[in-house]
Each structure stands twice: as structure tokens, then as C-alpha cells.
Design a protein around this motif. Structure first.
Motif, PDB file in Angstrom:
ATOM      1  N   HIS A 161     -20.981  17.886 100.598  1.00 50.69           N
ATOM      2  CA  HIS A 161     -21.644  18.211  99.332  1.00 50.69           C
ATOM      3  C   HIS A 161     -20.757  17.773  98.155  1.00 50.69           C
ATOM      4  O   HIS A 161     -19.544  17.932  98.193  1.00 50.69           O
TER       5      HIS A 161
ATOM      6  N   CYS B 136     -18.726  19.661 104.470  1.00 56.06           N
ATOM      7  CA  CYS B 136     -20.152  19.320 104.605  1.00 56.06           C
ATOM      8  C   CYS B 136     -20.559  18.086 103.805  1.00 56.06           C
ATOM      9  O   CYS B 136     -21.682  17.616 103.914  1.00 56.06           O
TER      10      CYS B 136
ATOM     11  N   CYS C 261     -17.463  26.008  98.355  1.00 60.25           N
ATOM     12  CA  CYS C 261     -18.582  25.074  98.405  1.00 60.25           C
ATOM     13  C   CYS C 261     -19.912  25.842  98.376  1.00 60.25           C
ATOM     14  O   CYS C 261     -20.134  26.719  99.210  1.00 60.25           O
TER      15      CYS C 261
ATOM     16  N   CYS D  22     -16.980  18.229  99.035  1.00 65.82           N
ATOM     17  CA  CYS D  22     -16.584  19.205 100.042  1.00 65.82           C
ATOM     18  C   CYS D  22     -16.248  18.438 101.319  1.00 65.82           C
ATOM     19  O   CYS D  22     -17.078  17.691 101.841  1.00 65.82           O
TER      20      CYS D  22
ATOM     21  N   GLU E 128     -22.762  24.828  99.214  1.00 66.22           N
ATOM     22  CA  GLU E 128     -23.607  24.453 100.344  1.00 66.22           C
ATOM     23  C   GLU E 128     -23.215  25.184 101.620  1.00 66.22           C
ATOM     24  O   GLU E 128     -24.026  25.803 102.266  1.00 66.22           O
ATOM     25  N   CYS E 129     -21.929  25.086 101.972  1.00 68.48           N
ATOM     26  CA  CYS E 129     -21.509  25.588 103.279  1.00 68.48           C
ATOM     27  C   CYS E 129     -20.599  26.806 103.188  1.00 68.48           C
ATOM     28  O   CYS E 129     -20.248  27.404 104.200  1.00 68.48           O
TER      29      CYS E 129
HETATM   30 ZN   LIG Z   1     -19.362  22.310 101.915  1.00 71.70          ZN
END
Ligand SMILES: [Zn+2]
Length: 385
Positions: A327, A325, A341, A322, A343-344
Motif C-alpha cells: 500500500h 502489503c 499501515c 508499506c 491497509e494491513c
Molecule cells: Zn500494509
């Protein structure tokens, strides 16, 4: 800055020149294939790597034998150059850049290279060794003023057209510095995706031609060996091949020039095409877009114009990371074009995200040199057009 640059022109040989060239091409091909056999035997039977000098020495011996006296009918320079050419092929193979050299075929492109000792250049006309008259060339573009070719390569394509390529040294002025930087990703749908979201080219461009090619090849395979119709069908296949190759080359040159002109730093992944081509579903798409050739063009044009090309190691997970971030996904299959993503929560276009990562990684490489291992970025003196 002086750079070597090649200028290629079409020419129309006289009947006599056709004969001389046919003989020369044939001898060059023979010598190349002969030396390839010699080197292959030496390598596989004795583990020995024959040098260029060793093969040249053997050629001299060969030409003294009566059975091979016909090799003396053509200029010796192009024959030596064939050995040089093969030598480069072997060096590229041993250094892992290309596959093992293959035999030259009678129906493929024919070529002969002449060094300055084997041609006359008077500033306007070019006369090759063993010929009385200069080549009748179509000056489709101007040679730089006062340019003197150091090497010329004559070729005949499978369609029967003749070309001559003049290698000259030229003063190239670097372009003005620009603040723009870009990362490129090789896409399968579009040829090149830039980190600022532009896509260029489309392999589908060739899809129509390829269908025609497949049809022509099918027809050829049904024609009787040695028949006139077979020769005609082969010519047709060759015509289509030539057209596809020409359009692709043109396209790649335009695009690599544009990208180098517009950006100070260009970052690319040094995809090892060889390995990817072994993966069959990718094979066609990749050989279609010719990434290796494209990167090569970017490389020498960057050198000419004072730009920086940064190559990123192929194991860098540019697609799966990503950009926002950092990830890294466990996996991302090829058919997924868009992803979010975990994560974000940022939504990504697969290729643009990858291109952004390539740019970031490339800048890290050029700033710190170590953050990401750069690929082999050996600068080789320019072989260009
Ligand atoms: Zn991300």
C-alpha cells in the motif's frame, strides 16, 4: 583484477620545497581560474564548449607572452593537469552530476598533480620536478610491493599541512561470495539505516564541532581586515573545518568498507543530493552525512571486491510504501518516524521500512532490469583512496 588505488601520506617539505610548491600551487590556481574564465566566456557569449585541447593550446600562447613568463618558472605538467581537472569539472556539469565549476580560492585547499614525466620514483623515494631532494614522507601505511605511481598529487590544506597522494595500480582479490543482501536508506537521525534494522552513524556526531565552527566564524568576521588576529582567527576556522572533514571521511570509509564486506548485494537510492539540498530544512543534515560521497565509495568498493551495488530511481516511493502489503500512502511528512499501515495494520519504523523497500526494489532491478528504473549507474574508473 587490477584497480587504481590512491595512497595518501603526509610529508614535511624543506624550506626550498615550500617555496617551489607555493609557486606551483599559485600557478595551478591561476591557470585553473584563467581557463575557467576562458571557458565561461566561450560558453555564455558564443555558446561554444572549449575542449581540454583548446585550453591547452591557449595556455601555450599565454606562456609566450612576457607578462605571463612567470608561469614558466614551474613545471608545466601540473598546469596541464589543472586544465584536465577543470575539464572533468565541466564534463560533470554538462552531464548533470555537479554544479558549474567555481573559482579556486587562495585560502582553500591547494593542489598540484604530477604525471610520471614530472617526478622520479626509485621504489622508495619521490622527487618532484624542479626539486633536488626527495619529499620527506611519513609512511603511515605500506605501498603494495613493487608499486609504481602513475600520478601523484601534492596538496596543502588550509591548516598548512602537506600531503602527497600516490596513484598506483593494484591487484585486488574479490571477497568470498556471501548470501547476504541489504537495502540502505539515508536517515536524517542516523546516517544509514539498513533493511535488517541496524542504524549507523549520527550526524549529531558533528554537532559539537559545528557549534565550535560557528563560534570561530563569528569571531573571524569581527576581526579587522588584514590584521594578525584575523589571520589567526582564519587559521582556527580552517583547523575546525579540516577536523570535521577528516572525521567524516574516516567514518564514511569505515562504514562503506564494512557494508561491502558483509553483503553480496547492496541496494541504495540514488538520491539526487543537489535537489534535496535546495530544500533548506534538509540541507544541513544531508550535506552533513555526505550521501553522494558515501554512495560513490560503495560503488568503487563493490567493483573492487566483486559485490553488486544497485541504485534505485529517486522517484521510487520507498518511505511511503508499506513493505508488507505494498500500500502506498498519499503523503508522509518528514517528522513522522513511525506509522501504521491503514491497509494491513502493520506498524512501521519509517526508515527501516524504507530500507526494506529499497532492498526489494533493488533486487527487482537486478533480476529483471525493468521493474524499477535504475539510476545512472555509470561505472567510472576508480578515483579512490
Ligand atoms: Zn500494509
Amino acid at each position: 583484477m587490477k584497480q587504481q588505488k590512491a595512497y595518501k601520506y603526509r610529508f614535511y617539505p624543506t624550506e626550498e620545497q615550500v617555496q617551489i610548491l607555493a609557486k606551483t600551487f599559485g600557478c595551478c590556481r591561476y591557470v585553473y581560474n584563467w581557463a575557467l574564465r576562458e571557458r565561461t566566456h566561450a560558453y555564455y557569449q558564443r555558446g561554444e564548449r572549449l575542449s581540454y585541447e583548446a585550453t591547452a593550446q591557449r595556455l601555450t600562447e599565454l606562456k609566450k607572452q612576457e607578462a605571463y613568463a612567470w608561469l614558466n618558472e614551474v613545471s608545466s605538467v601540473p598546469l596541464q593537469q589543472s586544465l584536465r581537472h577543470l575539464d572533468r569539472g565541466f564534463r560533470n556539469f554538462f552531464e548533470g552530476r555537479t554544479d558549474y565549476p567555481t573559482f579556486k580560492k587562495k585560502h582553500g585547499d591547494q593542489a598540484a598533480t604530477y604525471m610520471a614525466t614530472a617526478f622520479k620514483w626509485d621504489g622508495k623515494t619521490l622527487t618532484l620536478a624542479k626539486m633536488d631532494q626527495p619529499l620527506s614522507m611519513v609512511w603511515s601505511r605500506c605501498l603494495p610491493d613493487g608499486a609504481t605511481p602513475s600520478r601523484v598529487t601534492v596538496s596543502k590544506d588550509p591548516v598548512g599541512r602537506y600531503f602527497v597522494s600516490l596513484l598506483v595500480e593494484e591487484e585486488i582479490t574479490p571477497l568470498q561470495v556471501t548470501p547476504k543482501m541489504v537495502g540502505l536508506d539515508l536517515g536524517l537521525k542516523s546516517m544509514v539505516i539498513t533493511s535488517d534494522g541496524h542504524t549507523h552513524g549520527n550526524p549529531k556526531f558533528f554537532a559539537k564541532e559545528e557549534k565550535k565552527l560557528a563560534r570561530a566564524q563569528r569571531k573571524l568576521s569581527k576581526k579587522k581586515q588584514g590584521s594578525k588576529n584575523r589571520a589567526k582567527a582564519r587559521q582556527k576556522v580552517a583547523n575546525i573545518h579540516a577536523r570535521i572533514a577528516e572525521r567524516r571521511r574516516d567514518y564514511q570509509h569505515k562504514l562503506s568498507t564494512t557494508i561491502i564486506r558483509e553483503n553480496q548485494v547492496v541496494c541504495v537510492e540514488s538520491l539526487q543530493v543537489k535537489y534535496m539540498v535546495q530544500n533548506h530544512c534538509l540541507a544541513k543534515a544531508i550535506s552533513d552525512v555526505g550521501w553522494g560521497e558515501f554512495v560513490r565509495q560503495l560503488e568503487y568498493k563493490a567493483r573492487w571486491y566483486g559485490r553488486t551495488l544497485v541504485k534505485i530511481d529517486k522517484f521510487y516511493p520507498s518511505s511511503k510504501r508499506c513493505h508488507d502489503c505494498g500500500h502506498i500512502l498519499d503523503s508522509l511528512s518528514l517528522d513522522i518516524r513511525h506509522w501504521v499501515c491503514p491497509e494491513c495494520g502493520v506498524a512501521h519504523d519509517r526508515d527501516i521500512n524504507a530500507a526494506k523497500n529499497v532492498l526489494a526494489a533493488g533486487l527487482a532491478v537486478s533480476a529483471f532490469g525493468e521493474a524499477v528504473r535504475p539510476g545512472r549507474a555509470k561505472a567510472r574508473p576508480g578515483k579512490t583512496r
